[in-house]
Design a protein around this motif. Sequence first.
Motif, PDB file in Angstrom:
ATOM      1  N   ALA A  67      -9.715 -30.897  -8.233  1.00  0.00           N
ATOM      2  CA  ALA A  67     -10.743 -30.059  -7.630  1.00  0.00           C
ATOM      3  C   ALA A  67     -11.351 -29.251  -8.740  1.00  0.00           C
ATOM      4  CB  ALA A  67      -9.716 -29.155  -6.874  1.00  0.00           C
ATOM      5  N   ALA A  68     -12.761 -29.043  -8.455  1.00  0.00           N
ATOM      6  CA  ALA A  68     -13.272 -28.103  -9.421  1.00  0.00           C
ATOM      7  C   ALA A  68     -12.777 -26.781  -9.278  1.00  0.00           C
ATOM      8  CB  ALA A  68     -14.898 -27.994  -8.865  1.00  0.00           C
ATOM      9  N   GLY A  69     -12.463 -25.984 -10.535  1.00  0.00           N
ATOM     10  CA  GLY A  69     -11.999 -24.671 -10.635  1.00  0.00           C
ATOM     11  C   GLY A  69     -10.454 -24.700 -10.564  1.00  0.00           C
ATOM     12  N   ALA A  70      -9.792 -25.659 -10.325  1.00  0.00           N
ATOM     13  CA  ALA A  70      -8.410 -25.781 -10.322  1.00  0.00           C
ATOM     14  C   ALA A  70      -7.564 -25.260 -11.821  1.00  0.00           C
ATOM     15  CB  ALA A  70      -7.775 -27.167  -9.965  1.00  0.00           C
ATOM     16  N   ALA A  71      -8.508 -25.594 -12.817  1.00  0.00           N
ATOM     17  CA  ALA A  71      -7.934 -25.165 -14.132  1.00  0.00           C
ATOM     18  C   ALA A  71      -7.686 -23.677 -14.482  1.00  0.00           C
ATOM     19  CB  ALA A  71      -8.706 -25.818 -15.167  1.00  0.00           C
ATOM     20  N   THR A  72      -8.621 -22.954 -13.911  1.00  0.00           N
ATOM     21  CA  THR A  72      -8.852 -21.439 -13.997  1.00  0.00           C
ATOM     22  C   THR A  72      -8.257 -20.795 -12.882  1.00  0.00           C
ATOM     23  OG1 THR A  72     -11.070 -21.581 -13.017  1.00  0.00           O
ATOM     24  CG2 THR A  72     -10.981 -21.513 -15.468  1.00  0.00           C
ATOM     25  N   ALA A  73      -7.769 -21.570 -11.887  1.00  0.00           N
ATOM     26  CA  ALA A  73      -7.122 -20.712 -10.597  1.00  0.00           C
ATOM     27  C   ALA A  73      -6.043 -21.524 -10.168  1.00  0.00           C
ATOM     28  CB  ALA A  73      -8.177 -20.683  -9.457  1.00  0.00           C
ATOM     29  N   PRO A  74      -4.912 -21.492 -11.064  1.00  0.00           N
ATOM     30  CA  PRO A  74      -3.658 -22.276 -10.726  1.00  0.00           C
ATOM     31  C   PRO A  74      -3.054 -21.978  -9.416  1.00  0.00           C
ATOM     32  CG  PRO A  74      -3.257 -20.932 -12.784  1.00  0.00           C
ATOM     33  CD  PRO A  74      -4.784 -20.691 -12.423  1.00  0.00           C
ATOM     34  N   GLN A  75      -2.990 -20.762  -8.997  1.00  0.00           N
ATOM     35  CA  GLN A  75      -2.462 -19.956  -7.821  1.00  0.00           C
ATOM     36  C   GLN A  75      -3.483 -20.744  -6.645  1.00  0.00           C
ATOM     37  OE1 GLN A  75      -2.335 -15.873  -8.350  1.00  0.00           O
ATOM     38  NE2 GLN A  75      -0.327 -15.861  -9.056  1.00  0.00           N
ATOM     39  N   ALA A  76      -4.641 -20.823  -6.849  1.00  0.00           N
ATOM     40  CA  ALA A  76      -5.450 -21.271  -5.577  1.00  0.00           C
ATOM     41  C   ALA A  76      -5.001 -22.832  -5.484  1.00  0.00           C
ATOM     42  CB  ALA A  76      -6.729 -21.050  -5.888  1.00  0.00           C
ATOM     43  N   ALA A  77      -4.806 -23.387  -6.795  1.00  0.00           N
ATOM     44  CA  ALA A  77      -4.516 -24.854  -6.634  1.00  0.00           C
ATOM     45  C   ALA A  77      -3.144 -25.200  -6.049  1.00  0.00           C
ATOM     46  CB  ALA A  77      -4.334 -25.401  -8.198  1.00  0.00           C
ATOM     47  N   HIS A  78      -2.262 -24.274  -6.359  1.00  0.00           N
ATOM     48  CA  HIS A  78      -1.008 -24.444  -5.555  1.00  0.00           C
ATOM     49  C   HIS A  78      -1.050 -24.110  -3.945  1.00  0.00           C
ATOM     50  CE1 HIS A  78       2.934 -23.231  -4.137  1.00  0.00           C
ATOM     51  NE2 HIS A  78       3.598 -24.091  -5.034  1.00  0.00           N
ATOM     52  N   ALA A  79      -1.866 -23.134  -3.693  1.00  0.00           N
ATOM     53  CA  ALA A  79      -2.234 -22.617  -2.189  1.00  0.00           C
ATOM     54  C   ALA A  79      -2.830 -24.017  -1.458  1.00  0.00           C
ATOM     55  CB  ALA A  79      -2.924 -21.587  -2.160  1.00  0.00           C
ATOM     56  N   LEU A  80      -3.688 -24.594  -2.259  1.00  0.00           N
ATOM     57  CA  LEU A  80      -4.581 -25.678  -1.743  1.00  0.00           C
ATOM     58  C   LEU A  80      -3.491 -26.922  -1.435  1.00  0.00           C
ATOM     59  CD1 LEU A  80      -6.844 -27.178  -0.704  1.00  0.00           C
ATOM     60  CD2 LEU A  80      -7.291 -28.028  -3.166  1.00  0.00           C
ATOM     61  N   ALA A  81      -2.607 -27.171  -2.508  1.00  0.00           N
ATOM     62  CA  ALA A  81      -1.621 -28.283  -2.179  1.00  0.00           C
ATOM     63  C   ALA A  81      -0.616 -27.743  -1.085  1.00  0.00           C
ATOM     64  CB  ALA A  81      -0.800 -28.323  -3.502  1.00  0.00           C
ATOM     65  N   VAL A  82      -0.348 -26.493  -0.686  1.00  0.00           N
ATOM     66  CA  VAL A  82       0.548 -26.485   0.211  1.00  0.00           C
ATOM     67  C   VAL A  82      -0.028 -26.568   1.624  1.00  0.00           C
ATOM     68  CG1 VAL A  82       1.831 -24.334   1.626  1.00  0.00           C
ATOM     69  CG2 VAL A  82       1.853 -24.852  -1.281  1.00  0.00           C
ATOM     70  N   ARG A  83      -1.472 -26.036   1.599  1.00  0.00           N
ATOM     71  CA  ARG A  83      -2.149 -26.198   2.885  1.00  0.00           C
ATOM     72  C   ARG A  83      -2.411 -27.720   3.133  1.00  0.00           C
ATOM     73  NH1 ARG A  83      -0.797 -21.974   2.659  1.00  0.00           N
ATOM     74  NH2 ARG A  83      -1.860 -20.133   2.715  1.00  0.00           N
ATOM     75  N   LEU A  84      -2.631 -28.540   2.035  1.00  0.00           N
ATOM     76  CA  LEU A  84      -2.834 -29.890   2.370  1.00  0.00           C
ATOM     77  C   LEU A  84      -1.631 -30.638   2.623  1.00  0.00           C
ATOM     78  CD1 LEU A  84      -5.588 -30.916  -0.241  1.00  0.00           C
ATOM     79  CD2 LEU A  84      -5.999 -30.405   2.007  1.00  0.00           C
ATOM     80  N   LEU A  85      -0.493 -30.154   2.259  1.00  0.00           N
ATOM     81  CA  LEU A  85       0.765 -30.683   2.816  1.00  0.00           C
ATOM     82  C   LEU A  85       1.094 -30.581   4.460  1.00  0.00           C
ATOM     83  CD1 LEU A  85       3.070 -32.277   1.391  1.00  0.00           C
ATOM     84  CD2 LEU A  85       4.464 -30.420   1.226  1.00  0.00           C
ATOM     85  N   GLU A  86       0.512 -29.216   4.902  1.00  0.00           N
ATOM     86  CA  GLU A  86       0.471 -29.221   6.013  1.00  0.00           C
ATOM     87  C   GLU A  86      -0.244 -29.843   7.197  1.00  0.00           C
ATOM     88  OE1 GLU A  86      -0.620 -25.045   6.295  1.00  0.00           O
ATOM     89  OE2 GLU A  86       1.395 -24.151   5.636  1.00  0.00           O
ATOM     90  N   ASP A  87      -1.515 -30.431   6.516  1.00  0.00           N
ATOM     91  CA  ASP A  87      -2.736 -31.091   7.147  1.00  0.00           C
ATOM     92  C   ASP A  87      -2.518 -32.345   7.168  1.00  0.00           C
ATOM     93  OD1 ASP A  87      -3.718 -28.556   7.526  1.00  0.00           O
ATOM     94  OD2 ASP A  87      -5.289 -28.962   6.049  1.00  0.00           O
ATOM     95  N   LEU A  88      -2.068 -33.108   6.181  1.00  0.00           N
ATOM     96  CA  LEU A  88      -1.824 -34.406   5.993  1.00  0.00           C
ATOM     97  C   LEU A  88      -0.873 -35.025   5.995  1.00  0.00           C
ATOM     98  CD1 LEU A  88      -4.473 -34.803   2.801  1.00  0.00           C
ATOM     99  CD2 LEU A  88      -4.961 -34.861   5.400  1.00  0.00           C
ATOM    100  N   PRO A  89      -0.443 -36.325   6.538  1.00  0.00           N
ATOM    101  CA  PRO A  89       0.946 -36.827   6.856  1.00  0.00           C
ATOM    102  C   PRO A  89       1.457 -37.877   5.653  1.00  0.00           C
ATOM    103  CG  PRO A  89      -0.873 -38.491   7.615  1.00  0.00           C
ATOM    104  CD  PRO A  89      -1.281 -37.128   7.435  1.00  0.00           C
ATOM    105  N   THR A  90       1.792 -36.940   4.306  1.00  0.00           N
ATOM    106  CA  THR A  90       2.066 -37.475   3.171  1.00  0.00           C
ATOM    107  C   THR A  90       3.406 -36.696   2.927  1.00  0.00           C
ATOM    108  OG1 THR A  90       1.349 -37.831   0.986  1.00  0.00           O
ATOM    109  CG2 THR A  90       0.440 -35.755   2.056  1.00  0.00           C
ATOM    110  N   GLY A  91       4.208 -37.215   1.776  1.00  0.00           N
ATOM    111  CA  GLY A  91       5.426 -36.595   1.190  1.00  0.00           C
ATOM    112  C   GLY A  91       4.988 -35.821   0.059  1.00  0.00           C
ATOM    113  N   GLU A  92       3.865 -35.954  -0.382  1.00  0.00           N
ATOM    114  CA  GLU A  92       3.771 -35.050  -1.487  1.00  0.00           C
ATOM    115  C   GLU A  92       2.132 -34.906  -1.915  1.00  0.00           C
ATOM    116  OE1 GLU A  92       3.795 -36.053  -6.354  1.00  0.00           O
ATOM    117  OE2 GLU A  92       5.631 -36.413  -5.237  1.00  0.00           O
ATOM    118  N   VAL A  93       1.778 -33.668  -2.234  1.00  0.00           N
ATOM    119  CA  VAL A  93       0.372 -33.340  -2.842  1.00  0.00           C
ATOM    120  C   VAL A  93       0.306 -32.799  -3.975  1.00  0.00           C
ATOM    121  CG1 VAL A  93      -1.714 -31.922  -2.053  1.00  0.00           C
ATOM    122  CG2 VAL A  93      -0.495 -32.774  -0.238  1.00  0.00           C
ATOM    123  N   ALA A  94      -0.586 -33.640  -4.761  1.00  0.00           N
ATOM    124  CA  ALA A  94      -0.811 -33.025  -6.269  1.00  0.00           C
ATOM    125  C   ALA A  94      -2.196 -32.690  -6.204  1.00  0.00           C
ATOM    126  CB  ALA A  94      -0.502 -34.223  -7.333  1.00  0.00           C
TER     127      ALA A  94
END
Length: 327
Positions: A67-94
């Motif tokens: 994702a564009a911007g992940a390098a300068t916003a690691p907290q946002a990257a983590h938040a996106l991973a958490v949200r996508l784990l809620e949205d998608l039927p997968t065991g892991e989001v990176a």
Amino acid sequence: MDLGKTGCRAVLWTDTDPARTVHEVPGAPGLATDGGVATARAAVRAAVLPLLEREGSPRPAVVCVGAAGAATAPQAAHALAVRLLEDLPTGEVAVTSDAVTAHAGALGGRPGVVLAVGTGCVAIGIGNDGSYARVDGWGPWLGDEGSGAWIGTAGVRAALRAHDGRGPDTMLLRAAAERYGDPDRLPSAIGREGNPARTLASFAPDVARAATAGDEAAAAILRRAAGSLADTVRAAARRVDDGSDLDLAVTGGLTGLGEPLLGPLRSALSGSPRLLTPRPPLGDPLDGARVLALNPPASHEAHVVRVQRATPTVPTPPFAPAAAVQE
């Protein structure tokens, strides 16, 4: 997933279906922007859910997003991973930077420098000793020098200077009018779609065409862009310099401009004191996301945010669309 500022692409990799069906939707302004997590989440869902809803599609074991911007916003990257784990039927989001997935895809996880240039631009250097450097990628208002947005902005400015009589005549004035409408209304046209950087980057091909046709203002813009990109590459190489030769790959949508940009870039790099060996990219950021999902090199893993379920979803049953998204 390759989530850029212009486009968001998703591909489903399976062992039984080596063919890549890519689904693309509009991108997002970047994780570091206001509302960046929400817009990135919406783009990812729009790109990936249609792939998962195909009859018989398996539940993915891992979803990896560059994702564009992940390098300068690691907290946002983590938040996106958490949200996508809620949205998608997968065991892991990176989630990682799209520049890191571009590096992994272009050089197959090996050391070197990768210049990723599209709407924005960034160089990632990884040395033989594992050292890491990220150069530029500061966004359209503070950096991304030589990027599509930078070239488009310079082209529009040259057009407006010609329109005002402050600058020389240029083919860019007519090109800007054809793309955006009345020059007197250009400011509102640039911001109309809510992503000015993407809108301005759409003018970069017009600048390249004008340069090919002999327009000096356009050619000068591309020479300046190439010089800035060469400075970015050299800085990344210096910061991971351990005395070994480094491979260099150039990736991203702006490479589609071809020789009007790449020719001046080669010339600008030819006098570099650091030996850089040009290599054709082995793959694209989607290939890099696959590398980081399945077998991440240690040098790259430090820049990946991973979130896992307590009980991972088994990746074999077919996907049930009704249970895909939790609002």
